[in-house]
Design a protein around this motif. Structure first.
Motif, PDB file in Angstrom:
ATOM      1  N   ASP A 177       0.850  -1.181   0.000  1.00 24.35           N
ATOM      2  CA  ASP A 177       0.000   0.000   0.000  1.00 24.35           C
ATOM      3  C   ASP A 177       0.890   1.236   0.000  1.00 24.35           C
ATOM      4  OD1 ASP A 177       0.862   0.434   2.683  1.00 24.35           O
ATOM      5  OD2 ASP A 177      -0.761  -0.826   3.417  1.00 24.35           O
ATOM      6  N   GLU A 178       0.294   2.428   0.112  1.00 21.63           N
ATOM      7  CA  GLU A 178       1.087   3.652   0.033  1.00 21.63           C
ATOM      8  C   GLU A 178       2.075   3.784   1.178  1.00 21.63           C
ATOM      9  OE1 GLU A 178      -0.961   7.264  -0.970  1.00 21.63           O
ATOM     10  OE2 GLU A 178      -2.372   6.170  -2.229  1.00 21.63           O
ATOM     11  N   TRP A 179       1.826   3.164   2.320  1.00 23.42           N
ATOM     12  CA  TRP A 179       2.725   3.250   3.471  1.00 23.42           C
ATOM     13  C   TRP A 179       3.764   2.146   3.464  1.00 23.42           C
ATOM     14  CZ3 TRP A 179      -2.494   3.809   3.449  1.00 23.42           C
ATOM     15  CH2 TRP A 179      -2.962   5.098   3.691  1.00 23.42           C
ATOM     16  N   SER A 180       3.520   1.099   2.759  1.00 28.06           N
ATOM     17  CA  SER A 180       4.422  -0.042   2.718  1.00 28.06           C
ATOM     18  C   SER A 180       4.438  -0.640   1.306  1.00 28.06           C
ATOM     19  CB  SER A 180       3.934  -1.070   3.748  1.00 28.06           C
ATOM     20  OG  SER A 180       4.736  -2.198   3.741  1.00 28.06           O
ATOM     21  N   PRO A 181       4.867   0.160   0.299  1.00 24.80           N
ATOM     22  CA  PRO A 181       4.829  -0.313  -1.084  1.00 24.80           C
ATOM     23  C   PRO A 181       5.904  -1.371  -1.355  1.00 24.80           C
ATOM     24  CG  PRO A 181       5.904   1.805  -0.981  1.00 24.80           C
ATOM     25  CD  PRO A 181       5.414   1.504   0.409  1.00 24.80           C
ATOM     26  N   GLN A 182       5.663  -2.144  -2.388  1.00 25.19           N
ATOM     27  CA  GLN A 182       6.645  -3.142  -2.814  1.00 25.19           C
ATOM     28  C   GLN A 182       6.438  -3.461  -4.287  1.00 25.19           C
ATOM     29  OE1 GLN A 182       5.913  -6.504  -0.297  1.00 25.19           O
ATOM     30  NE2 GLN A 182       3.816  -6.734  -0.958  1.00 25.19           N
ATOM     31  N   PHE A 183       7.458  -4.039  -4.880  1.00 20.87           N
ATOM     32  CA  PHE A 183       7.306  -4.519  -6.248  1.00 20.87           C
ATOM     33  C   PHE A 183       8.159  -5.751  -6.443  1.00 20.87           C
ATOM     34  CE2 PHE A 183      11.194  -2.068  -7.016  1.00 20.87           C
ATOM     35  CZ  PHE A 183      11.883  -2.856  -7.935  1.00 20.87           C
ATOM     36  N   SER A 184       7.760  -6.552  -7.392  1.00 16.14           N
ATOM     37  CA  SER A 184       8.600  -7.644  -7.883  1.00 16.14           C
ATOM     38  C   SER A 184       8.640  -7.493  -9.394  1.00 16.14           C
ATOM     39  CB  SER A 184       8.049  -9.010  -7.466  1.00 16.14           C
ATOM     40  OG  SER A 184       6.782  -9.226  -8.028  1.00 16.14           O
ATOM     41  N   ALA A 185       9.782  -7.812  -9.968  1.00 10.52           N
ATOM     42  CA  ALA A 185       9.948  -7.594 -11.410  1.00 10.52           C
ATOM     43  C   ALA A 185      10.748  -8.728 -12.025  1.00 10.52           C
ATOM     44  CB  ALA A 185      10.653  -6.263 -11.668  1.00 10.52           C
ATOM     45  N   ARG A 186      10.444  -8.983 -13.264  1.00  5.42           N
ATOM     46  CA  ARG A 186      11.232  -9.892 -14.097  1.00  5.42           C
ATOM     47  C   ARG A 186      11.832  -9.032 -15.185  1.00  5.42           C
ATOM     48  NH1 ARG A 186      11.990 -15.097 -12.546  1.00  5.42           N
ATOM     49  NH2 ARG A 186      12.169 -15.619 -14.715  1.00  5.42           N
ATOM     50  N   SER A 187      13.090  -9.270 -15.492  1.00  7.14           N
ATOM     51  CA  SER A 187      13.724  -8.478 -16.542  1.00  7.14           C
ATOM     52  C   SER A 187      13.366  -9.047 -17.906  1.00  7.14           C
ATOM     53  CB  SER A 187      15.243  -8.459 -16.371  1.00  7.14           C
ATOM     54  OG  SER A 187      15.796  -9.672 -16.800  1.00  7.14           O
ATOM     55  N   GLY A 188      13.531  -8.223 -18.918  1.00  8.07           N
ATOM     56  CA  GLY A 188      13.267  -8.650 -20.276  1.00  8.07           C
ATOM     57  C   GLY A 188      14.397  -9.475 -20.875  1.00  8.07           C
ATOM     58  N   THR A 189      15.448  -9.748 -20.075  1.00  8.44           N
ATOM     59  CA  THR A 189      16.603 -10.493 -20.596  1.00  8.44           C
ATOM     60  C   THR A 189      16.398 -11.998 -20.568  1.00  8.44           C
ATOM     61  OG1 THR A 189      17.690 -10.617 -18.440  1.00  8.44           O
ATOM     62  CG2 THR A 189      18.200  -8.697 -19.826  1.00  8.44           C
ATOM     63  N   GLY A 190      15.336 -12.436 -19.865  1.00  6.60           N
ATOM     64  CA  GLY A 190      15.085 -13.878 -19.794  1.00  6.60           C
ATOM     65  C   GLY A 190      15.904 -14.576 -18.723  1.00  6.60           C
TER      66      GLY A 190
END
Length: 127
Positions: free
Chosen positions: A43-56
């Motif tokens: 949420d706005e007080w405890s944001p997070q993200f996970s991502a995969r790169s386009g490199t495979g």
């Protein structure tokens, strides 16, 4: 100074040193810039993200709460805090996307017995 205050001071100094080290590495030779898609959470007080790169590659990258360095859409650099382009959807802002394109920098980290791998040290919100 009591023992508890001393322990908190030592922990804070170690945290600042680690953050400064990571930030310094974000501008060094070991930094790798990647692009991919971030899935936003928290949420706005405890944001997070996970991502995969386009490199495979097989890594899933992520951060929560704060990023050492980020650049906003206007090109202004920020030290610490959360990138404005990675704010998750909320009840007040339901139209924010859940998945967004991302450009981010990593550095290799060896944490000894805790493992090793890339650490996100910067995010670029310019598109």
């Amino acid at each position: 100074m009591n023992t508890r205050v001393a322990a908190v001071a030592v922990a804070a100094a170690a945290f600042l040193a680690a953050g400064s080290f990571a930030l310094g590495r974000a501008t060094g030779d070991d930094v790798t810039w990647l692009t991919g898609t971030a899935t936003l959470g928290g949420d706005e007080w405890s944001p997070q993200f996970s991502a995969r790169s386009g490199t495979g590659d097989d890594w899933t990258y992520g951060a929560s709460g704060s990023v050492s360095r980020w650049v906003d859409a206007r090109g202004e650099s920020h030290h610490g805090g959360w990138p404005e382009c990675l704010l998750p959807p909320t009840e007040q802002h339901p139209n924010r996307p859940q998945d967004v394109p991302i450009r981010f920098a990593t550095v290799p980290v060896d944490e000894g017995q805790f493992g090793s791998g890339p650490q996100v040290v910067a995010v670029d919100c310019r598109s």
